[in-house]
Motif scaffolding. Structure first.
Motif, PDB file in Angstrom:
ATOM      1  N   THR A  63       0.834  -1.201   0.000  1.00 11.46           N
ATOM      2  CA  THR A  63       0.000   0.000   0.000  1.00 11.46           C
ATOM      3  C   THR A  63       0.870   1.254   0.000  1.00 11.46           C
ATOM      4  O   THR A  63       2.023   1.233   0.424  1.00 11.46           O
ATOM      5  CB  THR A  63      -0.948   0.043   1.219  1.00 11.46           C
ATOM      6  N   SER A  64       0.297   2.336  -0.491  1.00 12.89           N
ATOM      7  CA  SER A  64       1.022   3.600  -0.587  1.00 12.89           C
ATOM      8  C   SER A  64       1.188   4.259   0.775  1.00 12.89           C
ATOM      9  O   SER A  64       0.376   4.064   1.673  1.00 12.89           O
ATOM     10  CB  SER A  64       0.265   4.568  -1.493  1.00 12.89           C
ATOM     11  N   ARG A  65       2.224   5.055   0.871  1.00 12.71           N
ATOM     12  CA  ARG A  65       2.441   5.876   2.061  1.00 12.71           C
ATOM     13  C   ARG A  65       1.566   7.118   1.964  1.00 12.71           C
ATOM     14  O   ARG A  65       1.072   7.455   0.886  1.00 12.71           O
ATOM     15  CB  ARG A  65       3.900   6.318   2.146  1.00 12.71           C
ATOM     16  N   PRO A  66       1.410   7.838   3.069  1.00 16.97           N
ATOM     17  CA  PRO A  66       0.640   9.089   3.024  1.00 16.97           C
ATOM     18  C   PRO A  66       1.277  10.107   2.073  1.00 16.97           C
ATOM     19  O   PRO A  66       2.468  10.063   1.805  1.00 16.97           O
ATOM     20  CB  PRO A  66       0.701   9.608   4.466  1.00 16.97           C
ATOM     21  N   VAL A  67       0.462  11.000   1.596  1.00 15.93           N
ATOM     22  CA  VAL A  67       0.924  12.061   0.714  1.00 15.93           C
ATOM     23  C   VAL A  67       1.726  13.059   1.538  1.00 15.93           C
ATOM     24  O   VAL A  67       1.382  13.370   2.671  1.00 15.93           O
ATOM     25  CB  VAL A  67      -0.284  12.761   0.048  1.00 15.93           C
ATOM     26  N   GLY A  68       2.812  13.554   0.960  1.00 13.02           N
ATOM     27  CA  GLY A  68       3.619  14.541   1.658  1.00 13.02           C
ATOM     28  C   GLY A  68       4.832  14.928   0.852  1.00 13.02           C
ATOM     29  O   GLY A  68       5.020  14.482  -0.277  1.00 13.02           O
ATOM     30  N   GLU A  69       5.654  15.770   1.454  1.00 14.13           N
ATOM     31  CA  GLU A  69       6.885  16.201   0.808  1.00 14.13           C
ATOM     32  C   GLU A  69       7.921  16.553   1.861  1.00 14.13           C
ATOM     33  O   GLU A  69       7.588  16.806   3.017  1.00 14.13           O
ATOM     34  CB  GLU A  69       6.647  17.383  -0.131  1.00 14.13           C
ATOM     35  N   VAL A  70       9.177  16.545   1.425  1.00 10.67           N
ATOM     36  CA  VAL A  70      10.311  16.882   2.286  1.00 10.67           C
ATOM     37  C   VAL A  70      11.197  17.845   1.508  1.00 10.67           C
ATOM     38  O   VAL A  70      11.433  17.646   0.314  1.00 10.67           O
ATOM     39  CB  VAL A  70      11.121  15.614   2.654  1.00 10.67           C
ATOM     40  N   SER A  71      11.685  18.885   2.185  1.00  6.97           N
ATOM     41  CA  SER A  71      12.587  19.851   1.550  1.00  6.97           C
ATOM     42  C   SER A  71      13.908  19.894   2.297  1.00  6.97           C
ATOM     43  O   SER A  71      13.943  19.738   3.519  1.00  6.97           O
ATOM     44  CB  SER A  71      11.968  21.250   1.549  1.00  6.97           C
TER      45      SER A  71
END
Length: 94
Positions: A63-71
């Motif tokens: 299953t996919s991980r939660p939506v998000g981003e890292v900078s």
């Protein structure tokens, strides 16, 4: 591709998959600067590459991980990677 003009200040690379974000990051910056990926400092000097790739990798059950981003900052750019597999770079001179 050089970012000499104001229209070329941001760059985004994506193939729709989150795997190997570390490779996409280094390749995107190298392509932007017209250099080899081997001409840059190792990414592990600024972020744990294994942790970055694992952050958005599918779970053990597929299953996919939660939506998000890292900078983070790398080689004179602010790099943002996302769960969709996108790598966005912006020059640090903003």
């Amino acid at each position: 591709m050089k970012m000499d003009s104001p229209d070329m200040r941001d760059k985004r690379a994506t193939d729709g998959t989150p795997g190997m974000l570390t490779e996409k990051t280094v390749e995107t910056i190298a392509e932007t600067e017209g250099k080899s990926v081997y001409e840059h400092k190792p990414l592990y000097n600024v972020i744990d590459p294994e942790a970055l790739d694992a952050l958005f990798a599918p779970r053990a059950d597929g299953t996919s991980r939660p939506v998000g981003e890292v900078s983070f900052h790398y080689e004179g750019y602010w790099v943002t990677v996302s769960s969709e597999g996108a790598v966005e770079i912006q020059p640090d001179d903003r």
